[in-house]
Design an enzyme around this catalytic site. Structure first.
Site, PDB file in Angstrom:
ATOM      1  N   ARG A  38      10.639 -32.493 -10.927  1.00  0.00           N
ATOM      2  CA  ARG A  38       9.601 -31.709 -11.551  1.00  0.00           C
ATOM      3  C   ARG A  38       8.248 -32.004 -11.505  1.00  0.00           C
ATOM      4  NH1 ARG A  38      12.845 -30.781 -17.490  1.00  0.00           N
ATOM      5  NH2 ARG A  38      13.894 -29.290 -16.955  1.00  0.00           N
ATOM      6  N   LYS A 199      32.612 -25.497 -20.391  1.00  0.00           N
ATOM      7  CA  LYS A 199      33.004 -24.190 -21.576  1.00  0.00           C
ATOM      8  C   LYS A 199      32.318 -23.005 -21.544  1.00  0.00           C
ATOM      9  CE  LYS A 199      33.484 -28.075 -25.021  1.00  0.00           C
ATOM     10  NZ  LYS A 199      32.870 -28.660 -26.133  1.00  0.00           N
ATOM     11  N   GLY A 356      20.912 -27.113 -15.748  1.00  0.00           N
ATOM     12  CA  GLY A 356      21.574 -28.507 -15.967  1.00  0.00           C
ATOM     13  C   GLY A 356      22.234 -29.197 -14.600  1.00  0.00           C
ATOM     14  N   GLY A 379      17.690 -25.116 -19.783  1.00  0.00           N
ATOM     15  CA  GLY A 379      17.710 -23.916 -20.791  1.00  0.00           C
ATOM     16  C   GLY A 379      17.172 -22.583 -20.575  1.00  0.00           C
TER      17      GLY A 379
HETATM   18  C1  3PG Z   1      14.069 -29.154 -20.634  1.00  0.00           C
HETATM   19  O1  3PG Z   1      13.927 -30.374 -20.313  1.00  0.00           O
HETATM   20  O2  3PG Z   1      14.985 -28.415 -20.544  1.00  0.00           O
HETATM   21  C2  3PG Z   1      12.495 -28.389 -20.956  1.00  0.00           C
HETATM   22  O3  3PG Z   1      11.497 -29.396 -20.790  1.00  0.00           O
HETATM   23  C3  3PG Z   1      12.644 -28.186 -22.431  1.00  0.00           C
HETATM   24  O4  3PG Z   1      13.029 -29.309 -23.286  1.00  0.00           O
HETATM   25  P1  3PG Z   1      13.524 -28.945 -24.653  1.00  0.00           P
HETATM   26  O5  3PG Z   1      14.997 -28.411 -24.421  1.00  0.00           O
HETATM   27  O6  3PG Z   1      13.512 -30.317 -25.481  1.00  0.00           O
HETATM   28  O7  3PG Z   1      12.902 -27.997 -25.439  1.00  0.00           O
HETATM   29 MG    MG Z   2      16.791 -28.265 -22.759  1.00  0.00          MG
END
Ligand code: 3PG
Ligand code: MG
Length: 400
Positions: A38, A199, A356, A379
């Site tokens: 990142r 899942k 992920g 996310g």
């Molecule tokens: C992540 O790592 O998915 C982003 O930096 C967002 O972090 P968060 O899910 O804690 O908002």
């Molecule tokens: Mg996250």
């Protein structure tokens, strides 16, 4: 895709204070950053602004400290890794607002880089309060957002600031949005999606959205079992959300209505225990022993998946096909990833992956660099696949 301004629209920024939202939420093991991906992704934006003579002020979060200072979520722990990646000095301020930030900024020369402490040490960040946004805005003349992976959060530093300062997308945000547009926004057809992982319950919205947009949806990983079971297949001891049978049927019905092919495994690699090197055998999907669990999709299924990849002009991938973290149950994921990489290299496929485990799976297969684009977002990538508007992106379009 809605228009947004980029660094190309930023001229004459020498001496300007540019607040750059980056995602420094990186994995740390034993006090050291264990994966700098990142940081590497945001380096081009930081370098470009610095070379143009801006005072580059970095805003970021780290962890989930819930609105108060937490020592082991201090960005001072990440600053050395940022310096190392940039190969340039990075100053640090112990607060992202108030005197510590103002004093550090007053000391900056043109081209300098300053990292401000974790924005989530203040309650106003996640609540996106006007007071906190105003405090942050005092420190800058221009706002650049280069944190697509945090753009699903409507926080002060990811959304609020864009209402207060002239707002621009950084290079990584720009690359990400362009890649995603090619993936699902306005893709070349046929479009194939591969969705795997454990899942169904975490990916219902995503599957519902995809069946309306893609020509074929390959379902792998543990979640395939839920679909197989809904169709009456006996999945033995496999991971399976039996209570989601109706949801799975609904998704298959929506797919049929939309003309989207659902591709489920026709064979599986089964074992009696979930562990690396466990005794295993390949069986037809209708012959899963009652005491065994499917840990990977089988070779016949991989052939079918690869045939779909071969036919596709666009591939969107989220989630592994099997338990790739324990050998030999990584075979299907690796084989499909390599085939997608080959097709991409040959210029026949636009391949976009993210979310992920997906990045680790592609790294494990050694092909992450061969995909058209691999998102570091978790996310945010999932919400994009769900067809949702991301607040951090939407606000950049509004201010364009
Ligand atoms: C992540 O790592 O998915 C982003 O930096 C967002 O972090 P968060 O899910 O804690 O908002
Ligand atoms: Mg996250």
């Amino acid at each position: 895709m809605a228009a947004f301004k980029t660094l190309d629209d930023l001229t004459d920024i020498a001496g300007k204070r540019v607040l750059v939202r980056v995602d420094l939420n990186v994995p740390v093991t034993d006090g050291k950053v264990s994966d700098t991906t990142r940081i590497e992704r945001v380096a081009p934006t930081i370098r470009e602004l610095s070379q143009k003579g801006a005072k580059v002020i970095l805003l970021a979060h780290f962890g989930r400290p819930k609105g108060e200072p937490v020592a082991d979520m201090s960005l001072s722990l990440i600053a050395p890794a940022v310096e190392e990646v940039l190969d340039q000095r990075v100053a640090f301020a112990s607060d992202c607002i108030g005197a510590p930030a103002a004093d550090a900024i007053a000391k900056m020369n043109n081209g300098d880089i300053l990292l401000l402490e974790n924005t989530r040490f203040h309650k106003g960040e996640e609540k996106n309060t006007p007071e906190f946004v105003a405090e942050l805005a005092k420190n800058g003349d221009i706002y650049v957002n280069d944190a697509f992976s945090a753009a699903h959060r409507a926080h002060a530093s990811t959304e609020g600031l864009a209402h207060h300062l002239p707002a621009y997308a950084g290079r990584t945000m720009q690359a990400e949005l362009e890649a995603l547009e090619k993936g699902l926004g306005n893709p070349a057809r046929p479009v194939v999606a591969i969705v795997g992982g454990a899942k169904v319950s975490t990916k219902i919205d995503l599957l519902m959205n995809l069946v309306k947009k893609v020509d074929a949806l390959v379902i792998g990983g543990g979640m395939a079992n839920t679909f197989l079971a809904a169709n009456g297949t006996n999945v033995g001891k496999s991971l399976c959300e039996h209570d989601l049978a109706d949801t799975a049927k609904q998704i298959m019905l929506e797919a049929a209505t939309a003309g989207c092919a659902i591709v489920l495994p026709s064979d599986g690699v089964v074992a009696r225990e979930f562990k690396a090197g466990a005794d295993n055998e390949t069986v037809d999907i209708n012959a899963i022993p009652a005491d065994a669990m499917v840990l990977d999709v089988g070779p016949k299924s991989v052939e079918a998946v690869n045939a779909w990849i071969g036919r596709a002009a666009t591939l969107v991938w989220n989630g592994p096909l099997g338990a790739f973290e324990i050998a030999p149950f990584d075979k299907a994921t690796v084989a499909a990833a390599r085939h997608a990489a080959d097709c991409t290299r040959e210029g026949q496929l636009v391949s976009v992956a993210g979310g992920g485990d997906t990045v680790s799976a592609l790294n494990h297969a050694g092909v992450a660099d061969d995909f058209t684009y691999v998102s570091t977002a978790g996310g945010a990538f999932l919400e994009w696949m769900e067809g949702k508007e991301l607040p951090g992106v939407a606000v950049l379009s509004r201010t364009a």
